[in-house]
Design a protein around this motif. Structure first.
Motif: not given
Lengths: 337, 237, 398, 432
Positions: A191, A209, B53, B55, B75-76, B79, B85, B105, B107-108, B150
């Motif tokens: 990852r 992301s 969003f 930004m 922004p993070q 998410v 976005f 996409g 990742f979190l 994504r």
């Protein structure tokens, strides 16, 4: 038939094996340069000195180990010390990033500013290494020297030409292969590795992301520390350690990274071997090989050498420039900022 | 009336320390609905969406999602609150495979993402065939599908699209709009900016016409389509 | 940034005063060597060698009625003529040195000679600049060197090889004036003697890899490999790679390549290799090695002995002239270095001073058997050595 | 210049004066002279970087070419060398050039892709062997003539000052070729390409003995000013010196340096004047526009590549002039001494610290960094002695630190560069 074998052995002994070892050392160095370029987006002029620092740290640990009587059998003790050397170098790089590079990253400074900053870091590290370990030649290889030496090979096979395989050469190739395999496994399968590639591909989208840039940067520096230290130690085991030489290594390493295409790990490996072999092959005197291969009356009288070795160093740069003229971002399509 | 799922209220601000681009602009979408922002060039359409969003810096106004004030989140962090976005350009990781793009996409997320990937593949079947290909090698329409896919990987409650059909052929555009409707049916709130105003308004539940960073007309897609003024000025007759 | 400027100015001021204070008092000798740059790995020992001679004299207290001598180091950088000139300028005009032991690399040596030493009338004795061109340089009798010019060594080396019945050699040299000069003169002499050189390949010092050079040398072949380089630079790399690949077993080593360190590093590989270096007998060298080791200096480093001799010669000449002015003592250097007179070995500087005091002639032999010819350079009696069981053994003199 | 600029210049002048007062005027003038040359190099790099944003890391190559000019112009010709093979050698070089031009022409033709590459390759390889066959005997003949002293073709025997503009031209010519080939490259690729080309230039200078004696060095180049020893023998001069209360040695060494300073200052002022005019001209404004936004500039119809080539050639020429001046000052050409650390990276430190985009800044940087480069050594030693003064005289650490003092030089340069980049990122004298 014997002549043919002799020619092959001579070529392997003097061109293929040494070229491969040198190529592997350059490739490991170039991988570090290319990772920094791909993820942090600047050419790190301090990389040669990072290698010197990592090697120095490993040597100091090696000496410590040797003084308390630890050795690694027929393998060099430095291999045990290597992980500690990597850790120390990692700390140094993280510290440098925290103290210096991060400031410019936060400012979103132009890449070329970071290049200039890295020149400053280069000067400082240059002095630091000399300050700690001095300027002399340090030989820290122990363990067995040969896997096969030339004389044994001749006796064994009855050929006129010997083939020598040094243990450091073998260690270099094996370690480099392991390091590259680990790196690719890490970048393609984990990852964190994938997030680094994503960050390198498209920084803004990586942020969207939820990829944490600081973490990516920190991991990058750690990997660079591992690559640089490994490259430096392997080089030092194969030849010897001297601060000045390590700074000089920077140029062929850059050439390798650029020829391959900056930011492209595959390119860095290819570039390392291209540079190493071009240095050896273009200045190689083919006389010996041809004498074995050609019928008696066609044997060459001269050296059959394209360019004298004086120009060896220029050759690698000439190849670099030729590659760039026809493929402006290197053989493997690197990035440019 | 309950508050809409997503609302950007009276937003005023601009990039960095530059002049304000938005002037009291308000956008809101209900759950599972599609809102489309249209307007002339330079009206601040994309800027308005970027403001939602996070930004750009808002000097006044607020953004809330599901009743929670997220005006000051990065922004993070938004998410993590369920917003996704899709930027207009460079919205994929070109050297990574389609599947890796989708993984990034998500990742979190720490849970199993296989089912979501399957959902995306169900939505965009072509991506299943090309899963091992580098996303940068795909055609324009396929790339947009990767980009939307994504964004969907975080299982967002809100999907924001910045001109998703820019530069794709009319057939692909229709196809994309169909997919977007499908996404909305699945209960995801959609906010998008569109150049192809006519087609976009056709699928919109709500339409916003922005002029110089402020709301000029608001209504359902059909209402705006019917409005002579809007039609004449923005939809080309 | 103004603060930075002010701070540096202030520091300069303080440093300047600190230096200016010491204007009177001891006699100063400047040691200009490349403490940074390509030769940085050998220069500390060279400076140590020179300082060894200075300390020895100071301990005897017999120099000019008990005057002490102080060494002042400066960095020649080996490559940066302008920086070297500035450093030398500082030594001469600010520190007021009575003579310069240095410089090392021929390039900076020439620049200092022309721009500082000649201009100010200061004696220079270089322990290591071997370029033949320096023999011809205008020097007003101010320049000497304890390392022999390459031209003579080439001829000696040719004889050494010929006498062993070897007529075909491969030749590699370090790509600077020392290596090139030695290689040229050797090749000329060797071919005149009827030998043949299969290949002449240059190598750059301090580079990453020498496979290409070794590959070409091996391909060209030859009974032995002549390596005109330095023990801790490319020369060592070439020998190492040649041994490893079995390209050559026997090497011919000129002065720059002979040192215990390289023999230790390469183990038994060098056994049977031979060469020559300036020297008339091994006595002085052995004594010097012992002294240097005692002082914590690596005695086998290249030019360490030459540095000792350079400093000693300068001091003895001053003593003989009874003056620290270059115009007075420059003329004495040749006298001190050459017969007639009692031979002076390392560690006997005290006795030498006593003899001078008593008005007797001396012949300084020193660590490297110094013998000067016109125009002020080492005549070069050479001793032939061979490496046997990991030790350097003298097998004869030429 | 701003008030801050004047202050900084006054500070710099003060540093040199203080050096003169405390360390001797000879040293101060030595530093000043090389400072003047450094300032010119720094101006050259600033033209490329400050005006046009070109990241040239090949400064060393152009400086070395300037140095070559000093040999080719000022040394007396070696007649035996010319007789032995001079013309044959020129013929061989012409042949080599013809082959290259032919290859480029082939490449430009629009014939079928594969075919074109094959023809070009065949031409280059065949041409290379022809070239070597023609060149090698000529070179051997020339180098055989008294190798320890000449073994080369010598120069034109003209006054050495002529070499300065010629050095500029030589560097400009090389820059034209390099620029044609490499300026299309993006960002860091250009940097490394120029770095590589500089190494190639040095390799040629080191190995082509017929040209400049290679690593055997050319020493004793003619001077544009009198020799100190001649002055010391000149009764008139000694008398004049005595009039100022100076001994002949001091007077002669100072006078020679002052003459050099005068010559260098004239060149520096001329180049600075031209650079300032250029900066303020429409050409300069366009340059900066291109630097700040290349895409916009090219969209406005500016020929970015051509402009870049112009400024690359100009900047390189200035570096070449400085290189010729430096070789003149040293009185010798030693190709082995060109190292990127000193002749490329240090010049860059000068530009960045001084202030890129500002000519006065670049000049200041040249002086300041050069002063530090020379003075850090004694200052570092002094600092080390201060630090270690509390330690036992025979302690290992004390010895180690004092021995390492010389290494302070590089570290100091790095720290200064980093400090300036951090706290005054546009340099000491920023661009307006």
């Amino acid at each position: 038939m014997t002549d043919f074998l002799n020619a092959i052995v001579a070529l392997s002994n003097f061109v293929l094996i040494p070229g491969a070892a040198y190529g592997a050392q350059l490739a490991l160095g170039a991988l570090g340069v290319t990772l920094i370029y791909g993820i942090l987006r600047f050419s790190n002029f301090a990389h040669g000195d990072t290698m010197a620092f990592g090697t120095m740290a490993t040597i100091l640990v090696t000496w410590g180990l040797q003084s308390i009587g630890i050795s690694f059998g027929f393998l060099p003790t430095a291999l045990i010390a290597l992980p500690i050397g990597i850790a120390i170098t990692g700390l140094l790089l993280l510290g440098t990033d925290r103290a210096i590079y991060r400031f410019y990253r936060k400012q979103k400074a132009a890449p070329v500013v970071l290049v200039i900053v890295s020149i400053g870091v280069m000067f400082v590290m240059n002095g630091l290494v000399r300050f700690i370990i001095g300027v002399g030649d340090v030989n820290f290889a122990d363990g067995a020297r040969f896997v096969i030496n030339a004389r044994e090979f001749k006796e064994m096979t009855g050929l006129d030409e010997g083939l020598a395989l040094r243990s450091t050469t073998l260690i270099t190739l094996v370690t480099a292969a392991i390091a590259v395999a680990l790196l690719f496994w890490f970048l393609n399968k984990t990852r964190t590795g994938k997030s680094m590639r994503a960050f390198s591909d498209n920084e803004d989208l990586a942020l969207l992301s939820g990829i944490n840039p600081e973490r990516v940067v920190a991991v990058t520096w750690l990997i660079v520390a591992a690559l640089a230290t490994t490259a430096g130690v392997l080089y030092g085991l194969d030849k010897s350690f001297k601060a000045f030489t390590y700074f000089q290594l920077l140029l062929p390493i850059f050439a390798a990274a650029i020829v391959g295409g900056l930011g492209n790990p595959l390119g860095a490996i290819a570039g390392g071997f291209v540079i190493a072999f071009s240095e050896v092959l273009i200045t190689y005197a083919w006389k010996k090989v041809l004498v074995y291969l050609m019928p008696e009356n066609l044997e060459p009288s001269g050296l059959v050498q394209l360019l004298s070795t004086d120009y060896k160093f220029a050759v690698s740069f000439a190849i670099l420039i030729i590659v760039l003229l026809f493929k402006p971002t290197g053989l493997f399509k690197g990035q440019s900022v | 009336m309950a508050e809409p799922h997503l609302i950007g209220e009276a937003m005023t601000g601009g990039y960095g320390r530059g002049a304000d681009i938005l002037h009291g602009c308000t956008l809101s979408v209900d759950k599972g609905e599609i809102a489309v922002i249209v307007g002339p060039n330079g009206a601040g359409k994309s800027t308005a969406m970027k403001a939602v969003f996070g930004m750009l810096n808002l000097r006044s106004g607020s953004v809330r999602i599901g009743g929670e004030d997220i005006t000051h989140l990065s922004p993070q962090d938004r998410v993590a609150k369920g917003m996704a976005f899709v930027p207009q350009t460079s919205n994929i990781f070109p050297s990574m495979t389609v599947e890796e793009n989708l993984e990034m996409g998500a990742f979190l997320r720490r849970d199993d993402i296989r089912p979501t990937i399957e959902q995306v593949y169900d939505l965009f079947p072509i991506l299943r065939d090309k899963r091992r290909q580098a996303a940068g090698e795909l055609s324009g329409g396929q790339r947009q599908q990767v980009a939307v896919g994504r964004a969907l990987m975080t299982q967002p409650s809100v999907l924001m699209l910045d001109e998703p059909t820019a530069g794709v052929s009319p057939i692909v555009m229709d196809e994309l709009f169909d997919r977007i409707i499908e996404v909305a049916r699945a209960g995801i709130t959609i906010l998008m900016v569109e150049q192809n105003a006519r087609q976009a308004l056709e699928i919109a539940d709500t339409g916003y016409v922005l002029v110089q960073g402020a709301n000029a007309y608001t209504g359902t897609g059909a209402e705006l389509m019917a409005d002579d003024e809007v039609r004449r000025t923005f939809l080309g007759g | 940034m103004k603060k930075l400027l002010l701070a540096s100015a202030a520091t300069a001021l303080v440093a300047g005063t600190a230096m200016a204070e010491s204007h009177s008092g001891p006699v100063k000798i400047g040691i200009i060597l490349g403490f940074t740059g390509p030769l940085e790995s050998i220069t500390p020992d060279m400076a140590g060698g020179a300082e060894l001679a200075i300390n020895e004299v100071n301990e005897t207290g017999a120099f000019m009625g008990g005057t002490t001598i102080e060494a002042v180091r400066a960095d020649s950088t080996c490559i940066d003529s302008a920086a070297a000139t500035a450093a030398a300028e500082r030594l001469v005009t600010n520190d007021g040195v009575a003579g310069i032991m240095g410089a090392d690399c021929s390039g900076v040596t020439g620049a200092i000679l022309q721009n500082v030493a000649r201009a100010n009338g200061v004696v220079m004795i270089s322990p290591s600049a071997t370029s033949p061109a320096l023999s011809e340089a205008e020097d007003d009798g101010m320049f000497f060197r304890t390392a022999p010019s390459d031209a003579r060594q080439g001829e000696i080396m040719s004889q050494v090889i010929m006498d062993r019945g070897i007529s075909e050699v491969a030749l590699t040299y370090t790509n600077n004036d020392y290596g090139k000069g030695l290689a040229d003169s050797f090749q000329k002499a060797f071919e005149a003697d009827g030998g043949s050189v299969t290949i002449t390949a240059a190598h750059e010092d301090g580079k990453a890899d020498y496979s290409a050079e070794v590959a070409s040398l091996a391909s060209a072949g030859g009974e032995v490999l002549v390596v005109a380089g330095y023990t801790d630079q490319g020369g060592k790399g070439i020998i190492q790679a040649s041994l490893d690949s079995g390209a050559f077993d026997t090497f011919v080593l000129p002065d720059g390549m002979i040192g215990q360190q390289i023999v230790d590093d390469l183990g038994s590989g060098l056994d049977g290799s031979f060469g020559q270096l300036p020297g008339s007998d091994s006595e002085g060298t052995a004594i010097f090695q012992e002294m240097a080791t005692g002082a914590g200096i690596n005695p086998t480093g290249i030019y360490t002995g030459e540095s000792y001799d350079a400093a000693a010669l300068m001091i003895l000449a001053m003593a003989k002239a009874g003056s620290t002015s270059a115009s007075d003592y420059a003329g004495e250097i040749m006298d001190i270095a050459n017969a007639p007179g009692e031979q002076i070995l390392p560690g006997e500087l005290g006795r030498a001073l006593e003899l001078i005091e008593a008005g007797e002639e001396i012949d300084y032999v020193g660590a490297t058997a110094v013998e000067f010819i016109e125009p002020g350079e080492s005549a070069g009696t050479f001793k032939e050595i061979e490496i046997k069981d990991g030790a350097i053994e003298t097998v004869g003199f030429r | 210049m701003t008030a801050r600029g004047f202050l900084l210049y006054a500070g710099m002048a003060l540093l040199i004066v203080l050096t003169g007062v405390f360390q001797g005027w000879n040293l101060a003038l030595t530093i000043l002279n090389m400072g003047l040359i450094s300032a010119i190099m720094s101006l050259g790099v600033n033209l490329q970087w400050g005006f046009a944003g070109l990241f040239n890391v090949g400064v060393m190559g152009f400086v070395a070419l300037g140095g070559l000019a000093a040999v080719l112009v000022a040394q007396p010709p070696v007649v035996e060398g010319w007789n032995a093979g001079g013309l044959r050698l020129l013929g061989a070089l012409a042949l080599g050039a013809a082959v290259l031009i032919a290859a480029v022409q082939v490449w430009k033709r629009k014939i079928g892709g594969q075919m074109r590459a094959m023809v070009m390759l065949a031409l280059l390889i065949g041409g290379f062997f022809l070239f070597r066959a023609a060149l090698d005997p000529a070179v051997n003949a020339i180098e055989a003539i008294n190798p320890s002293l000449s073994g080369y073709l010598g120069g034109l025997g003209l006054p050495v000052i002529v070499a300065w503009p010629v050095g500029g031209l030589l560097a400009a010519g090389a820059a034209w070729i390099i620029g044609k080939a490499a300026l299309g490259l993006r960002s860091d690729y250009l940097a490394i390409a120029t770095l590589g080309i500089a190494e190639i230039v040095i390799a040629v200078l080191k190995n082509e003995d017929w040209l400049s004696r290679g690593v055997k060095n050319v020493v004793g180049l003619p001077r544009p000013v009198p020799y100190e020893v001649d002055l010391q023998r000149d009764a008139g001069f000694v008398e004049a010196a005595a009039g100022y209360g100076l001994d002949p040695v001091t007077a002669s060494t100072l006078w020679v340096k002052i003459l050099y300073s005068g010559l260098f200052a004239v060149v520096l002022i001329a180049i600075l004047f031209l650079a300032q005019r250029a900066l303020a001209s429409p050409w300069g404004r366009m340059m900066r526009a291109i630097r700040d936004n290349e895409i916009a500039a090219s969209a406005m119809g500016k020929n970015v590549t051509a402009r870049h080539l112009q400024v690359f050639i100009l900047g390189s020429a200035v570096c070449g002039i400085a290189g010729a001046m430096m070789t003149t000052l040293d009185g010798q050409l030693t190709p082995g001494s060109y190292q990127p650390l000193r002749f490329t990276f240090l010049v860059w430190v000068m530009v960045i610290v001084g202030g890129s985009g500002n000519n006065y800044g670049a000049v200041l940087g040249g002086f300041l960094i050069w002063w530090l480069w020379v003075m850090v050594e004694p200052l570092g030693l002094w600092a080390m002695e201060l630090i270690t003064s509390g330690m036992a005289a025979d302690s290992w650490l004390r010895g180690h630190l004092t021995d390492s003092a010389a290494q302070m030089r590089l570290m100091t340069m790095g720290i200064i560069l980093l400090a300036v980049l951090r706290f005054s990122p546009k340099g000491l004298m920023p661009e307006r």
